[in-house]
Design a protein around this motif. Structure first.
Motif, PDB file in Angstrom:
ATOM      1  N   ASP A  69     -43.748  95.152  77.683  1.00 18.80           N
ATOM      2  CA  ASP A  69     -44.876  94.151  78.028  1.00 18.80           C
ATOM      3  C   ASP A  69     -45.833  94.554  79.053  1.00 18.80           C
ATOM      4  O   ASP A  69     -46.491  93.915  79.712  1.00 18.80           O
ATOM      5  CB  ASP A  69     -44.281  92.855  78.383  1.00 18.80           C
ATOM      6  N   ASP A  70     -45.631  95.692  79.451  1.00 18.57           N
ATOM      7  CA  ASP A  70     -46.770  96.530  80.520  1.00 18.57           C
ATOM      8  C   ASP A  70     -46.412  96.111  81.807  1.00 18.57           C
ATOM      9  O   ASP A  70     -47.218  96.451  82.589  1.00 18.57           O
ATOM     10  CB  ASP A  70     -48.167  96.308  80.078  1.00 18.57           C
ATOM     11  N   SER A  71     -45.659  95.275  82.151  1.00 22.65           N
ATOM     12  CA  SER A  71     -45.102  95.194  83.474  1.00 22.65           C
ATOM     13  C   SER A  71     -44.586  96.209  84.149  1.00 22.65           C
ATOM     14  O   SER A  71     -43.871  97.236  83.315  1.00 22.65           O
ATOM     15  CB  SER A  71     -44.128  93.985  83.635  1.00 22.65           C
ATOM     16  N   LYS A  98     -52.299 105.892  78.742  1.00 22.67           N
ATOM     17  CA  LYS A  98     -51.345 106.280  77.522  1.00 22.67           C
ATOM     18  C   LYS A  98     -49.978 105.846  77.259  1.00 22.67           C
ATOM     19  O   LYS A  98     -49.221 106.791  77.020  1.00 22.67           O
ATOM     20  CB  LYS A  98     -51.997 107.686  76.992  1.00 22.67           C
ATOM     21  N   GLY A  99     -49.675 104.818  78.058  1.00 23.43           N
ATOM     22  CA  GLY A  99     -48.215 104.392  78.186  1.00 23.43           C
ATOM     23  C   GLY A  99     -47.367 105.329  78.955  1.00 23.43           C
ATOM     24  O   GLY A  99     -46.087 105.201  79.187  1.00 23.43           O
ATOM     25  N   ASP A 129     -41.938 104.835  76.483  1.00 20.68           N
ATOM     26  CA  ASP A 129     -41.181 105.691  75.674  1.00 20.68           C
ATOM     27  C   ASP A 129     -39.921 105.930  75.812  1.00 20.68           C
ATOM     28  O   ASP A 129     -39.081 106.439  75.184  1.00 20.68           O
ATOM     29  CB  ASP A 129     -41.980 106.836  75.078  1.00 20.68           C
ATOM     30  N   GLY A 130     -39.576 105.444  77.228  1.00 22.28           N
ATOM     31  CA  GLY A 130     -38.310 105.728  77.959  1.00 22.28           C
ATOM     32  C   GLY A 130     -38.113 107.080  78.443  1.00 22.28           C
ATOM     33  O   GLY A 130     -37.110 107.373  78.842  1.00 22.28           O
ATOM     34  N   LYS A 131     -39.121 107.906  78.467  1.00 23.51           N
ATOM     35  CA  LYS A 131     -38.856 109.294  78.961  1.00 23.51           C
ATOM     36  C   LYS A 131     -39.308 109.412  80.324  1.00 23.51           C
ATOM     37  O   LYS A 131     -40.075 108.625  80.790  1.00 23.51           O
ATOM     38  CB  LYS A 131     -39.991 110.472  78.114  1.00 23.51           C
TER      39      LYS A 131
END
Length: 206
Positions: A33-35, A114-115, A188-190
């Motif tokens: 959710d971008d937090s 970019k995330g 992305d969890g990285k």
């Protein structure tokens, strides 16, 4: 060794940042959710813990006043703030920046591209962080006599010599041997990890 009090109120970096400790670690995670979820773990070295506890108004056997730190962090815009202090002075802080409106972002130290979370640690962003931080954080950071927060330029060797002259060789050694580990986890969890010497941060040697 270990810095202590908040760079956060860092903080917290940075990550305050910034307590004097070989094991100080700050983790930032960008959620779906971008937090941004933030975790801090660190303690205070023997040479600095007494000074920090006195500056923070904590009890004699504490490094920080957890109630005061929780209040200051919430006032600074962080949510879900939880502050714990373990035996021996190790402090754990978890909190969330829901809207990326805290001084970690407004100072320019942390940004999203970019995330992915990226750090932009410069003399200017560190100065902005200091000026935007809560009073308790600034009070603690002032103990380190850091030239980067006073718009001064000083070599790392000169700075360590100054710390030694004020606080003794043990304190200078703590700062010289300490570093801040920063973990950045994107949507992305990285995870990307950085380790920055504390003296480099306090001198703004970039």
């Amino acid at each position: 060794m270990r810095p202590l009090h908040i760079f956060f109120s860092l903080m917290i970096l940075l990550f305050a940042s910034f307590f004097v400790s070989c094991s100080t670690e700050v983790s930032f995670t960008l959620t779906t959710d971008d937090s941004v979820e933030i975790r801090f773990a660190g303690g205070a070295g023997e040479a600095f813990s007494k000074m920090i506890s006195q500056a923070a108004g904590a009890e004699a056997d504490s490094v920080i006043d957890t109630t005061a730190v929780t209040y200051e962090l919430a006032k600074a815009g962080f949510s879900n703030v939880k502050v714990e202090q373990k035996a021996g002075g190790t402090v754990f802080i978890t909190m969330t920046d829901l809207n990326k409106s805290s001084y970690i972002f407004t100072s320019g130290i942390l940004k999203i591209e970019k995330g992915k979370l990226k750090t932009a640690i410069t003399r200017k962003s560190l100065e902005n962080f200091y000026l935007s931080a809560d009073e308790q954080t600034r009070t603690t950071l002032d103990l380190f006599l850091a030239p980067v927060f006073n718009n001064e330029k000083m070599s790392e060797a000169e700075y360590l010599e100054m710390v030694g002259s004020f606080y003794g060789s043990a304190a200078s050694k703590e700062v010289a041997e300490s570093s801040v580990k920063i973990n950045l986890t994107g949507r992305d969890g990285k995870t990307e990890t950085q380790r920055i010497p504390l003296v480099k941060l306090l001198c703004g040697s970039f």
